[in-house]
Motif scaffolding. Structure first.
Motif, short mmCIF file in Angstrom:
data_model
loop_
_atom_site.label_atom_id
_atom_site.label_comp_id
_atom_site.label_asym_id
_atom_site.label_seq_id
_atom_site.Cartn_x
_atom_site.Cartn_y
_atom_site.Cartn_z
N UNK A 25 55.19 113.05 36.04
CA UNK A 25 54.78 111.68 36.32
C UNK A 25 54.70 110.92 34.99
N UNK A 26 55.45 109.82 34.90
CA UNK A 26 55.43 108.97 33.72
C UNK A 26 54.54 107.77 34.03
N UNK A 27 53.66 107.40 33.09
CA UNK A 27 52.81 106.25 33.31
C UNK A 27 52.84 105.33 32.09
N UNK A 28 52.60 104.05 32.35
CA UNK A 28 52.55 103.01 31.33
C UNK A 28 51.64 101.92 31.89
N UNK A 29 50.40 101.89 31.42
CA UNK A 29 49.40 100.99 31.99
C UNK A 29 48.75 100.12 30.93
N UNK A 30 48.39 98.91 31.32
CA UNK A 30 47.51 98.05 30.54
C UNK A 30 46.10 98.34 31.05
N UNK A 31 45.22 98.79 30.17
CA UNK A 31 43.86 99.11 30.56
C UNK A 31 42.93 98.05 29.99
N UNK A 32 42.19 97.41 30.88
CA UNK A 32 41.23 96.38 30.48
C UNK A 32 39.83 96.99 30.45
N UNK B 299 48.43 88.12 36.71
CA UNK B 299 47.82 87.04 35.93
C UNK B 299 48.28 85.65 36.36
N UNK B 300 49.33 85.57 37.16
CA UNK B 300 49.82 84.27 37.62
C UNK B 300 50.46 83.45 36.51
N UNK B 301 51.02 84.13 35.52
CA UNK B 301 51.62 83.47 34.35
C UNK B 301 52.97 84.11 34.07
N UNK B 302 53.95 83.30 33.75
CA UNK B 302 55.28 83.82 33.37
C UNK B 302 55.27 84.21 31.89
N UNK B 303 56.11 85.16 31.54
CA UNK B 303 56.30 85.58 30.14
C UNK B 303 54.98 85.96 29.46
N UNK B 304 54.35 87.00 29.98
CA UNK B 304 53.09 87.49 29.41
C UNK B 304 53.34 87.94 27.97
N UNK C 23 49.90 87.29 22.62
CA UNK C 23 49.01 86.16 22.33
C UNK C 23 48.20 85.79 23.58
N UNK C 24 48.87 85.75 24.74
CA UNK C 24 48.16 85.45 25.99
C UNK C 24 47.09 86.50 26.26
N UNK C 25 47.48 87.78 26.15
CA UNK C 25 46.53 88.86 26.44
C UNK C 25 45.37 88.86 25.46
N UNK D 292 36.88 88.23 25.50
CA UNK D 292 35.68 87.39 25.52
C UNK D 292 35.60 86.47 26.72
N UNK D 293 36.65 86.45 27.55
CA UNK D 293 36.65 85.57 28.73
C UNK D 293 36.00 86.26 29.93
N UNK D 294 35.32 85.46 30.74
CA UNK D 294 34.80 85.94 32.02
C UNK D 294 35.92 85.88 33.04
N UNK D 295 36.09 86.95 33.80
CA UNK D 295 37.17 87.02 34.79
C UNK D 295 36.65 87.55 36.11
N UNK D 296 37.39 87.25 37.15
CA UNK D 296 37.22 87.89 38.45
C UNK D 296 38.44 88.76 38.67
N UNK D 297 38.22 89.98 39.11
CA UNK D 297 39.32 90.92 39.38
C UNK D 297 39.31 91.23 40.87
N UNK D 298 40.45 91.04 41.50
CA UNK D 298 40.59 91.27 42.94
C UNK D 298 41.51 92.46 43.18
#
Length: 106
Positions: free
Chosen positions: A21-28, A70-75, A78-80, A85-91
């Motif tokens: 199993x190969x994985x590649x994740x962004x972990x927040x 994220x609802x944004x094109x071309x992540x 700099x965006x990440x 420090x931002x407050x977010x809601x995760x669904x």
């Protein structure tokens, strides 16, 4: 909850049925306030918490998935990094995968 950090985790492992199993994740990494007291029917405290708790949330590190979440094109990096420090809601969807992350407007 507030994003306090993030990292890319990637690699591979062998599953219990011997598949690679190969994985590649962004972990927040997030923090959220805790002020919780849970009592049973008799009023006895079963669980309590004060202060802040730290949680991790993973998203597949794939351009299409990240753009959808994220609802944004071309992540970009700099965006990440701008999310720190931002407050977010995760669904989450019914399968336990992150479906949407939105920044809480002040």
């Amino acid at each position: 909850m507030k994003i306090v950090g993030m990292e890319i985790k990637q690699g591979q492992f062998t599953s219990s049925d011997k598949r690679e199993i190969v994985y590649n994740n962004l972990v927040l990494h997030t923090t959220s306030d805790v002020l919780e007291i849970v009592r049973d029917e008799s009023g006895k405290v079963k669980k309590w918490g004060l202060g802040a708790k730290v949680e991790t949330h993973k998203v597949k590190n794939d351009e299409e998935v990240l753009e959808s979440v994220f609802g944004v094109k071309n992540i970009s990096e700099q965006f990440l990094s701008g999310l720190i420090g931002k407050d977010v809601n995760i669904y989450y969807n019914v399968y336990g995968k992150i479906e949407k992350i939105e920044v809480v407007k002040a």
